[in-house]
Scaffold this motif. Structure first.
Motif, PDB file in Angstrom:
ATOM      1  N   HIS A 166       0.957  -1.098  -0.089  1.00  0.00           N
ATOM      2  CA  HIS A 166      -0.019  -0.056  -0.074  1.00  0.00           C
ATOM      3  C   HIS A 166       0.742   1.178   0.093  1.00  0.00           C
ATOM      4  O   HIS A 166       1.777   1.535   0.817  1.00  0.00           O
ATOM      5  N   GLN A 167       0.571   1.970  -1.004  1.00  0.00           N
ATOM      6  CA  GLN A 167       1.082   3.454  -1.191  1.00  0.00           C
ATOM      7  C   GLN A 167       2.692   3.466  -1.571  1.00  0.00           C
ATOM      8  O   GLN A 167       2.925   4.460  -2.334  1.00  0.00           O
ATOM      9  N   GLU A 168       3.155   2.306  -1.136  1.00  0.00           N
ATOM     10  CA  GLU A 168       4.909   2.545  -1.686  1.00  0.00           C
ATOM     11  C   GLU A 168       4.940   1.611  -3.061  1.00  0.00           C
ATOM     12  O   GLU A 168       5.669   2.306  -3.730  1.00  0.00           O
ATOM     13  N   PHE A 169       4.168   0.617  -3.533  1.00  0.00           N
ATOM     14  CA  PHE A 169       4.123  -0.125  -4.748  1.00  0.00           C
ATOM     15  C   PHE A 169       2.878   0.005  -5.556  1.00  0.00           C
ATOM     16  O   PHE A 169       3.039  -0.178  -6.560  1.00  0.00           O
ATOM     17  N   ALA A 170       1.917   0.297  -4.804  1.00  0.00           N
ATOM     18  CA  ALA A 170       0.719   0.065  -5.650  1.00  0.00           C
ATOM     19  C   ALA A 170      -0.486   0.914  -4.757  1.00  0.00           C
ATOM     20  O   ALA A 170      -0.373   1.101  -3.426  1.00  0.00           O
ATOM     21  N   GLU A 171      -1.563   1.346  -5.293  1.00  0.00           N
ATOM     22  CA  GLU A 171      -2.751   1.580  -4.646  1.00  0.00           C
ATOM     23  C   GLU A 171      -3.618   0.338  -4.546  1.00  0.00           C
ATOM     24  O   GLU A 171      -3.614  -0.242  -5.548  1.00  0.00           O
ATOM     25  N   ILE A 172      -4.050   0.267  -3.385  1.00  0.00           N
ATOM     26  CA  ILE A 172      -5.138  -0.852  -3.211  1.00  0.00           C
ATOM     27  C   ILE A 172      -6.404  -0.610  -3.089  1.00  0.00           C
ATOM     28  O   ILE A 172      -6.967   0.322  -2.400  1.00  0.00           O
ATOM     29  N   ILE A 173      -7.176  -1.120  -4.138  1.00  0.00           N
ATOM     30  CA  ILE A 173      -8.574  -0.690  -4.503  1.00  0.00           C
ATOM     31  C   ILE A 173      -9.503  -2.041  -4.625  1.00  0.00           C
ATOM     32  O   ILE A 173      -8.851  -3.207  -4.724  1.00  0.00           O
ATOM     33  N   SER A 174     -10.726  -1.828  -4.610  1.00  0.00           N
ATOM     34  CA  SER A 174     -11.632  -3.146  -4.451  1.00  0.00           C
ATOM     35  C   SER A 174     -12.088  -3.112  -6.111  1.00  0.00           C
ATOM     36  O   SER A 174     -11.816  -2.362  -6.891  1.00  0.00           O
ATOM     37  N   THR A 175     -12.688  -4.257  -6.251  1.00  0.00           N
ATOM     38  CA  THR A 175     -13.456  -4.607  -7.666  1.00  0.00           C
ATOM     39  C   THR A 175     -14.174  -3.439  -7.934  1.00  0.00           C
ATOM     40  O   THR A 175     -14.083  -3.241  -9.238  1.00  0.00           O
ATOM     41  N   ASP A 176     -14.937  -3.120  -7.106  1.00  0.00           N
ATOM     42  CA  ASP A 176     -16.009  -2.103  -7.542  1.00  0.00           C
ATOM     43  C   ASP A 176     -15.516  -0.707  -7.897  1.00  0.00           C
ATOM     44  O   ASP A 176     -15.761  -0.067  -8.729  1.00  0.00           O
ATOM     45  N   GLU A 177     -14.358  -0.353  -6.998  1.00  0.00           N
ATOM     46  CA  GLU A 177     -13.632   0.845  -7.358  1.00  0.00           C
ATOM     47  C   GLU A 177     -12.899   0.731  -8.952  1.00  0.00           C
ATOM     48  O   GLU A 177     -13.098   1.661  -9.703  1.00  0.00           O
ATOM     49  N   ALA A 178     -12.442  -0.426  -9.180  1.00  0.00           N
ATOM     50  CA  ALA A 178     -11.904  -0.594 -10.327  1.00  0.00           C
ATOM     51  C   ALA A 178     -12.685  -0.688 -11.583  1.00  0.00           C
ATOM     52  O   ALA A 178     -12.509  -0.058 -12.562  1.00  0.00           O
ATOM     53  N   LEU A 179     -13.733  -1.378 -11.321  1.00  0.00           N
ATOM     54  CA  LEU A 179     -14.928  -1.143 -12.271  1.00  0.00           C
ATOM     55  C   LEU A 179     -15.515   0.199 -12.622  1.00  0.00           C
ATOM     56  O   LEU A 179     -15.726   0.457 -13.783  1.00  0.00           O
ATOM     57  N   SER A 180     -15.637   0.881 -11.734  1.00  0.00           N
ATOM     58  CA  SER A 180     -16.179   2.045 -12.010  1.00  0.00           C
ATOM     59  C   SER A 180     -15.343   3.086 -12.797  1.00  0.00           C
ATOM     60  O   SER A 180     -15.325   3.946 -13.379  1.00  0.00           O
ATOM     61  N   ARG A 181     -13.854   2.826 -12.368  1.00  0.00           N
ATOM     62  CA  ARG A 181     -12.848   3.413 -13.030  1.00  0.00           C
ATOM     63  C   ARG A 181     -12.599   2.883 -14.532  1.00  0.00           C
ATOM     64  O   ARG A 181     -12.325   3.774 -15.599  1.00  0.00           O
ATOM     65  N   TRP A 182     -12.349   1.663 -14.624  1.00  0.00           N
ATOM     66  CA  TRP A 182     -11.887   1.226 -16.165  1.00  0.00           C
ATOM     67  C   TRP A 182     -12.820   0.582 -16.682  1.00  0.00           C
ATOM     68  O   TRP A 182     -12.770   0.205 -17.959  1.00  0.00           O
ATOM     69  N   GLY A 183     -14.187   0.301 -16.189  1.00  0.00           N
ATOM     70  CA  GLY A 183     -15.168  -0.526 -17.116  1.00  0.00           C
ATOM     71  C   GLY A 183     -15.881   0.369 -17.783  1.00  0.00           C
ATOM     72  O   GLY A 183     -16.467  -0.227 -18.912  1.00  0.00           O
ATOM     73  N   SER A 184     -15.727   1.685 -18.037  1.00  0.00           N
ATOM     74  CA  SER A 184     -16.282   2.393 -18.875  1.00  0.00           C
ATOM     75  C   SER A 184     -16.025   3.678 -19.558  1.00  0.00           C
ATOM     76  O   SER A 184     -16.316   4.410 -20.042  1.00  0.00           O
ATOM     77  N   ILE A 185     -14.627   3.812 -19.177  1.00  0.00           N
ATOM     78  CA  ILE A 185     -13.794   4.924 -19.820  1.00  0.00           C
ATOM     79  C   ILE A 185     -12.694   4.654 -20.620  1.00  0.00           C
ATOM     80  O   ILE A 185     -12.078   3.845 -20.562  1.00  0.00           O
TER      81      ILE A 185
END
Length: 190
Positions: A166-185
């Motif tokens: 977390h924060q040093e190597f990656a952002e840690i997010i949920s499936t829902d967050e990822a789908l809202s971000r990458w699923g439709s843009i």
């Protein structure tokens, strides 16, 4: 910033709880399939990784059925498959060269297992300069016995691995967050 989905080691051998022990996130594969479908739907690149264990006793050894990718995780023709025999998907493969050729800047990581190949690949990706999102409910871990005999639950192993990334190597997010971000843009296709 062009993004891709990196699916690590979703293989049948990880269903062998007699070999691996207790596992957390039993619905991780459902979340992985949701993300896989979303990335395919918008045409973002997808890269698959498969672990080829050199240990003949491992369920992930190529002589075993467990070496196979789980049903639904088979790559489509245009989706590269990288075969590795160490924890990092960057070692012994041309993953980095492929990412560079595709001009990928952001990697969305899912797969198995959180504290081993997912963590090692995430660390290397960040060290190579990629921006990384690790989807915490689309990966899973198994319980482990420590050097001093302490047993850590699968959930503790999972949370600890995520905390270290977390924060040093990656952002840690949920499936829902990822789908809202990458699923439709489509901005992540450039």
């Amino acid at each position: 910033m062009k993004a891709c989905l990196l699916i690590i080691d979703v293989q049948k051998g990880f269903d062998d709880t007699n070999f691996w022990g207790e596992r957390n996130n039993t619905n991780a594969e459902e979340n992985m399939l949701l993300l896989l479908g979303a990335f395919r739907e918008v045409g973002l690149p997808i890269f698959h990784v498969q672990h080829q264990s050199e240990n003949e006793n491992s369920p992930l050894h190529p002589s075993k059925l467990g070496y196979q990718l789980k049903t639904g995780f088979e790559p489509k023709t245009e989706e590269p498959l990288f075969i590795k025999n160490v924890n990092s998907a960057f070692i012994g493969t041309d993953l980095k060269e492929t990412l560079e050729k595709e001009m990928i800047k952001h990697i969305v990581v899912i797969g198995l297992t959180t504290n081993h190949c997912v963590s090692t690949t995430t660390r290397m990706a960040a060290n190579y300069g990629y921006s990384v999102s690790l989807i915490h409910d689309a990966t899973a871990a198994f319980s482990i016995h420590s050097y001093n005999g302490t047993v850590f639950s699968a959930q503790d192993v999972h949370e600890s691995a995520l905390a270290h990334l977390h924060q040093e190597f990656a952002e840690i997010i949920s499936t829902d967050e990822a789908l809202s971000r990458w699923g439709s843009i489509s901005s992540y296709m450039q």
